[in-house]
Design a protein around this motif. Structure first.
Motif, PDB file in Angstrom:
ATOM      1  N   ALA A 188      37.745  42.041   3.471  1.00 22.85           N
ATOM      2  CA  ALA A 188      36.919  41.033   4.124  1.00 22.85           C
ATOM      3  C   ALA A 188      37.081  39.671   3.451  1.00 22.85           C
ATOM      4  CB  ALA A 188      35.458  41.465   4.114  1.00 22.85           C
ATOM      5  N   ALA A 189      37.281  39.674   2.136  1.00 24.96           N
ATOM      6  CA  ALA A 189      37.453  38.414   1.409  1.00 24.96           C
ATOM      7  C   ALA A 189      38.699  37.657   1.862  1.00 24.96           C
ATOM      8  CB  ALA A 189      37.517  38.687  -0.096  1.00 24.96           C
ATOM      9  N   ARG A 190      39.705  38.389   2.367  1.00 25.53           N
ATOM     10  CA  ARG A 190      40.913  37.727   2.890  1.00 25.53           C
ATOM     11  C   ARG A 190      40.592  36.872   4.115  1.00 25.53           C
ATOM     12  NH1 ARG A 190      43.805  36.414  -0.245  1.00 25.53           N
ATOM     13  NH2 ARG A 190      42.018  36.832  -1.563  1.00 25.53           N
ATOM     14  N   GLU A 192      37.851  35.026   4.413  1.00 22.21           N
ATOM     15  CA  GLU A 192      36.979  33.905   4.067  1.00 22.21           C
ATOM     16  C   GLU A 192      37.619  32.554   4.403  1.00 22.21           C
ATOM     17  OE1 GLU A 192      34.300  32.348   0.275  1.00 22.21           O
ATOM     18  OE2 GLU A 192      36.047  33.629  -0.086  1.00 22.21           O
ATOM     19  N   ASN A 193      38.875  32.392   4.063  1.00 24.39           N
ATOM     20  CA  ASN A 193      39.557  31.116   4.304  1.00 24.39           C
ATOM     21  C   ASN A 193      40.679  31.233   5.334  1.00 24.39           C
ATOM     22  OD1 ASN A 193      38.033  29.642   2.274  1.00 24.39           O
ATOM     23  ND2 ASN A 193      39.185  30.821   0.752  1.00 24.39           N
ATOM     24  N   GLU A 196      40.834  29.992  11.846  1.00 17.91           N
ATOM     25  CA  GLU A 196      39.888  30.417  12.879  1.00 17.91           C
ATOM     26  C   GLU A 196      40.587  31.181  13.990  1.00 17.91           C
ATOM     27  OE1 GLU A 196      36.461  31.189  14.764  1.00 17.91           O
ATOM     28  OE2 GLU A 196      36.689  30.292  12.770  1.00 17.91           O
ATOM     29  N   THR A 210      36.031  46.800   7.535  1.00 17.71           N
ATOM     30  CA  THR A 210      35.226  45.917   6.687  1.00 17.71           C
ATOM     31  C   THR A 210      33.728  46.048   6.916  1.00 17.71           C
ATOM     32  OG1 THR A 210      35.404  44.095   8.289  1.00 17.71           O
ATOM     33  CG2 THR A 210      37.087  44.212   6.573  1.00 17.71           C
TER      34      THR A 210
END
Length: 361
Positions: A188-190, A192-193, A196, A210
């Motif tokens: 899930a952290a992948r 974050e940035n 869109e 996730t």
């Protein structure tokens, strides 16, 4: 059991209290957070305040790092005749309790394997533990009274008791719960940035993978810290497989034909191992895993549509074994995949189509 004291009125503690109160047990509630304990009491989980005399069972539903000291304190003040806890790690709890001078003959470790992504008393449910495993970890000095009270607790909550050694339990939950949660958080952290455009086309695969990453970070920080050695051991094995997968992918994408062939074989072996491991996960009602066929149906995102679809399946005598929902991006519609016995899948698709549902082939 006639009376119980639940210390800690979060999701698990309040759910236990609700289940016991529903069965006629006199339940008392304690929590350092006065708002939480008042909320739990208002839901019908029990009454606030100290019981007038020692209750039959004290249930410590506080973070693992606090259980040992709290057990010793509770025993000194005679809160209950015997005690159990609901912490997700056991060796740390047993060791801390012994260090704090607790009487371990009057204590048995416990861990109900149930939960939700939401936390706090408002997320509690009396049926949270129905049909779920509840591990008990008696020590060498655990009394028969403590064991029997814990078994009755599990029964009253509708769960299934499983007796394990403390170290065996901690390695098991590291493998099936704690390490997967951390891996889900890493995946899930992948996002974050991420761009869109990439996130917007997310489907059921990434959502399923996730989902548990949505848990409360503070709670999971405590859990991961309490079982760190066992989790690190599991993740080290993950790291070896991940490194091998990276090497195989580099080889497949390279110019060396022989290396590419070996890389493809390594990837195929890893996928086969995944199939084999997945097949070992117990299926419905704990039985051997069954194979189901999906019948995909397009439905609108309106109240009552899912219930109407389930009713339509039931009206033709088909039992839905599982369901998967994939919402369409940018549209008020979704694809519902009804998982059913393969022998009835074609009949269900035909009957639903005849009833006006949009069934995808």
């Amino acid at each position: 059991m006639r009376s119980a004291l639940v210390v800690g009125t979060g999701l698990i503690g309040t759910s236990i209290a609700l289940a016991l109160s529903r069965r006629g047990i006199e339940v008392y509630l304690r929590d350092a957070d006065e708002s939480a304990v008042r909320t739990a009491a208002s839901l019908g989980a029990g009454r606030t305040g100290q019981p007038p005399q020692a209750v039959d069972l004290g249930i410590l539903a506080v973070p693992p790092a606090r259980i040992g000291v709290m057990l010793a304190e509770a025993q000194r003040e005679d809160w209950a005749r015997v005690y159990t806890d609901v912490g997700s790690v056991k060796a740390l709890v047993h060791g801390a309790a012994e260090d704090a001078g607790a009487d371990l003959s009057r204590f048995i470790g416990g861990h109900p394997l149930a939960g939700r992504e939401r936390s706090g008393p408002l997320a509690a449910r009396a049926d949270l533990f129905e049909g779920r495993p509840w591990v008990l970890t008696p020590g060498p000095t655990t009394s028969r009274d403590a064991l029997n009270q814990a078994l009755e607790l599990v029964s009253l909550c509708g769960a299934v008791p499983v007796v394990m050694d403390t170290d065996e339990h901690d390695h098991a939950v590291a493998l099936i719960s704690h390490a997967p949660h951390l891996v889900a958080a890493l995946m899930a952290a992948r996002l974050e940035n991420a761009r869109e455009e990439s996130v917007r086309i997310s489907g059921t695969g990434i959502r399923d993978l996730t989902r548990i990453a949505g848990g409360a970070p503070e709670l999971w920080e405590d859990i991961l810290s309490a079982n760190a050695p066992a989790i690190a051991e599991v993740l080290a094995a993950y790291a070896e497989d991940l490194r091998a997968a990276v090497d195989a992918l580099h080889a497949v994408g390279g110019d060396d034909a022989e290396a590419a062939k070996r890389g493809a074989a390594d990837l195929a072996d890893l996928l086969r191992r995944g199939n084999t491991g997945h097949a070992r996960i117990p299926g419905k009602h704990g039985a051997a895993p069954a194979s189901y066929t999906g019948v995909p149906v397009l439905i609108s995102d309106r109240p009552g549509e899912l219930a109407r679809l389930f009713a339509a399946a039931g009206s033709v005598g088909v039992n839905i074994e599982d369901v998967r929902i994939d919402h369409s991006p940018g549209r008020e519609a979704g694809l519902v995949e009804l998982m059913v016995d393969p022998t009835v899948a074609d009949r269900l698709a035909t009957d639903l189509a005849a009833a006006g549902w949009t069934v995808q082939s």
